[in-house]
Scaffold this motif. Structure first.
Motif, PDB file in Angstrom:
ATOM      1  N   SER A 222       1.101   6.171   7.832  1.00  0.00           N
ATOM      2  CA  SER A 222       1.311   4.944   7.068  1.00  0.00           C
ATOM      3  C   SER A 222       2.681   4.354   7.355  1.00  0.00           C
ATOM      4  O   SER A 222       2.821   3.139   7.574  1.00  0.00           O
ATOM      5  CB  SER A 222       1.157   5.244   5.572  1.00  0.00           C
TER       6      SER A 222
ATOM      7  N   TRP B  77      -7.270  -1.593  -1.377  1.00  0.00           N
ATOM      8  CA  TRP B  77      -6.467  -2.394  -0.431  1.00  0.00           C
ATOM      9  C   TRP B  77      -7.290  -2.793   0.798  1.00  0.00           C
ATOM     10  O   TRP B  77      -7.027  -3.833   1.394  1.00  0.00           O
ATOM     11  CB  TRP B  77      -5.231  -1.615  -0.019  1.00  0.00           C
ATOM     12  N   ALA B  78      -8.280  -1.996   1.166  1.00  0.00           N
ATOM     13  CA  ALA B  78      -9.151  -2.372   2.280  1.00  0.00           C
ATOM     14  C   ALA B  78      -9.921  -3.648   1.951  1.00  0.00           C
ATOM     15  O   ALA B  78     -10.254  -4.437   2.853  1.00  0.00           O
ATOM     16  CB  ALA B  78     -10.132  -1.234   2.589  1.00  0.00           C
TER      17      ALA B  78
ATOM     18  N   ARG C 144      -6.796  -4.389   7.211  1.00  0.00           N
ATOM     19  CA  ARG C 144      -7.918  -3.584   7.694  1.00  0.00           C
ATOM     20  C   ARG C 144      -8.295  -3.951   9.130  1.00  0.00           C
ATOM     21  O   ARG C 144      -8.718  -3.095   9.906  1.00  0.00           O
ATOM     22  CB  ARG C 144      -9.124  -3.793   6.766  1.00  0.00           C
TER      23      ARG C 144
ATOM     24  N   LEU D 101      -5.199   2.988   6.294  1.00  0.00           N
ATOM     25  CA  LEU D 101      -5.976   3.137   5.066  1.00  0.00           C
ATOM     26  C   LEU D 101      -6.537   4.554   4.925  1.00  0.00           C
ATOM     27  O   LEU D 101      -6.510   5.147   3.841  1.00  0.00           O
ATOM     28  CB  LEU D 101      -7.104   2.115   5.050  1.00  0.00           C
TER      29      LEU D 101
ATOM     30  N   ALA E  82      -6.376   3.166  -1.680  1.00  0.00           N
ATOM     31  CA  ALA E  82      -6.742   2.929  -0.282  1.00  0.00           C
ATOM     32  C   ALA E  82      -8.027   2.110  -0.193  1.00  0.00           C
ATOM     33  O   ALA E  82      -8.134   1.176   0.615  1.00  0.00           O
ATOM     34  CB  ALA E  82      -6.897   4.257   0.451  1.00  0.00           C
TER      35      ALA E  82
ATOM     36  N   LEU F 158       0.840  -1.207   0.000  1.00  0.00           N
ATOM     37  CA  LEU F 158       0.000   0.000   0.000  1.00  0.00           C
ATOM     38  C   LEU F 158       0.866   1.243   0.000  1.00  0.00           C
ATOM     39  O   LEU F 158       0.632   2.188  -0.772  1.00  0.00           O
ATOM     40  CB  LEU F 158      -0.925  -0.009   1.213  1.00  0.00           C
TER      41      LEU F 158
END
Length: 425
Positions: A342, A408-409, A416, A306, A405, A245
């Motif tokens: 992040s 990727w969740a 997550r 995220l 974002a 990510l």
């Protein structure tokens, strides 16, 4: 979640120290960490000053956005070629000596820029060759730094040390570009000379550092040992999700390579303004790093990561559209602050989960991802700007980071669902 392999340095933190923050003294009471931290500040300060000088000088020499991107590519490709080998070297040799040698090579390379500039012989090809040498040295510096950090403090102080190391990097990234832009008024040779001196100081500080001895098991080099770090990361989906990510978000939204163009042609702020713009993300990141060190990321760490990446993309869009220097500066502050969240989640996950005997190889893979996001991100931004225009390239990158974002969740539910970082080991 999958349990991390056992290691003498991956036990749970003792009461009073955790990934939720800590006091200044909890890491700095250790002399080895204080010296290591100081060396990191000096080295990062030097490199950030050098980056400003190289970017402005290259744009003066060629006037090409693509060449600005190629500077990043020239530094990334040697790192890409050497990183797996570098990780093996770090795990099989004294990590302090590896770091010492890498910083010494960087010092010599920047000193070469100083000499060539003083002689009036610095050309674009010479700049590309020099940053390639710096990239080769950084292939070893990154894994050695990550591996050596854990040997400068006991495990209960490691999360706090991670926070303060992040702060060190941000301090350097704030003051380095601003100082580099200011010194550039006196000429690029002055910037390179001061940068070389700062790198020399970093070399001497590492020489004086006395980290905790780490027992190493010497291994013959093979594909299995070279790829062990990648195999470990692949076995931990929450770590793979966090690293990838960060990689793709910065790759898409990394508009910093375009800052010389924004400074000269859009915002009209000159070299000093370029230094301030380069400092803005680091200033935002420093403020966030201090807040994290004090209060930490206590709950819902994966969700916060995220959300931070989405905020990074939105801030990039605002910067790309702005023609006001103040608004651009504020947008870059937000870029740095969100990126820091992040980075902290990613780095803490890796440091707490990685066994001592694999830190070099895992650090090499991590450095590869970081290098790809930074150097390839600069190349992507430069190439996109050359093809589609500066503003469309910056805005499209921000839109991509926001979309990433959300994707990727869904792709990495393990990321997550991360709650407390200390529970991911």
């Amino acid at each position: 979640m999958t349990a991390a392999p056992s290691s003498g340095t991956t036990g749970k933190p003792t009461t009073g120290s955790s990934t939720t923050g800590g006091s200044f003294r909890s890491a700095f009471r250790h002399r080895a960490f204080a010296l290591f931290w100081s060396a990191r500040v000096c080295a990062m300060l030097a490199i950030q000053m050098q980056v400003v000088a190289v970017g402005w000088q290259m744009y003066d020499l060629t006037g090409s956005a693509l060449d600005l991107g190629l500077v990043g590519l020239s530094q990334f490709l040697p790192s890409l070629a050497l990183l797996l080998f570098a990780g093996h070297v770090v795990d099989n040799h004294d990590r302090k000596r590896v770091l010492f040698a890498a910083l010494a090579v960087e010092c010599a390379a920047v000193f070469g820029l100083f000499v060539a500039t003083m002689a009036g012989a610095l050309s674009p090809s010479a700049i590309f060759a020099t940053v390639a040498l710096i990239g080769a040295a950084k292939a070893f510096e990154g894994p050695a730094n990550q591996a050596l950090l854990s040997a400068t403090v006991p495990v209960e102080d490691l999360p706090n040390a991670i926070g303060w190391q992040s702060s060190a990097i941000q301090v350097a990234q704030i003051s380095g570009p601003a100082l580099g832009g200011l010194l550039y008024i006196a000429g690029p040779a002055v910037v390179y000379g001061v940068s070389a001196a700062m790198l020399l100081l970093a070399v001497l500080l590492i020489l004086a550092t006395r980290p905790r001895p780490v027992t190493m098991v010497r291994r013959a080099m093979s594909w299995s040992t070279l790829l062990a770090g990648a195999s470990f990361i692949r076995s931990r989906p929450e770590i793979l999700g966090a690293i990838s990510l960060d990689l793709f978000a910065v790759l898409l939204g990394g508009a910093t390579a375009l800052l010389p163009i924004y400074a000269r042609d859009i915002l009209h702020v000159g070299p000093w303004g370029l230094g301030l713009l380069r400092s803005a993300p680091a200033l935002g990141a420093l403020a966030m790093a201090v807040a994290i060190t004090r209060w930490g990321v206590q709950r819902h760490a994966g969700r916060w990561m995220l959300i931070a990446v989405g905020g990074f993309g939105l801030a990039t869009i605002v910067f790309g559209l702005s023609t006001d220097p103040v608004l651009s500066f504020v947008a870059l502050l937000a870029v740095g602050a969100t990126d820091q969240v992040s980075m902290f989640v990613r780095q803490t996950l890796i440091q707490l989960a990685t066994p001592d005997d694999m830190r070099g190889r895992v650090g090499a893979v991590t450095s590869l991802f970081i290098g790809a996001s930074n150097q390839l991100g600069e190349f992507e931004s430069g190439a996109a700007a050359a093809a589609f225009g500066v503003v469309p390239a910056a805005v499209a990158g921000g839109v991509g980071a926001v979309a990433l974002a959300g994707a990727w969740a869904w792709v990495f539910p393990a990321l997550r669902r991360i709650d407390r970082l200390s529970e991911t080991r």
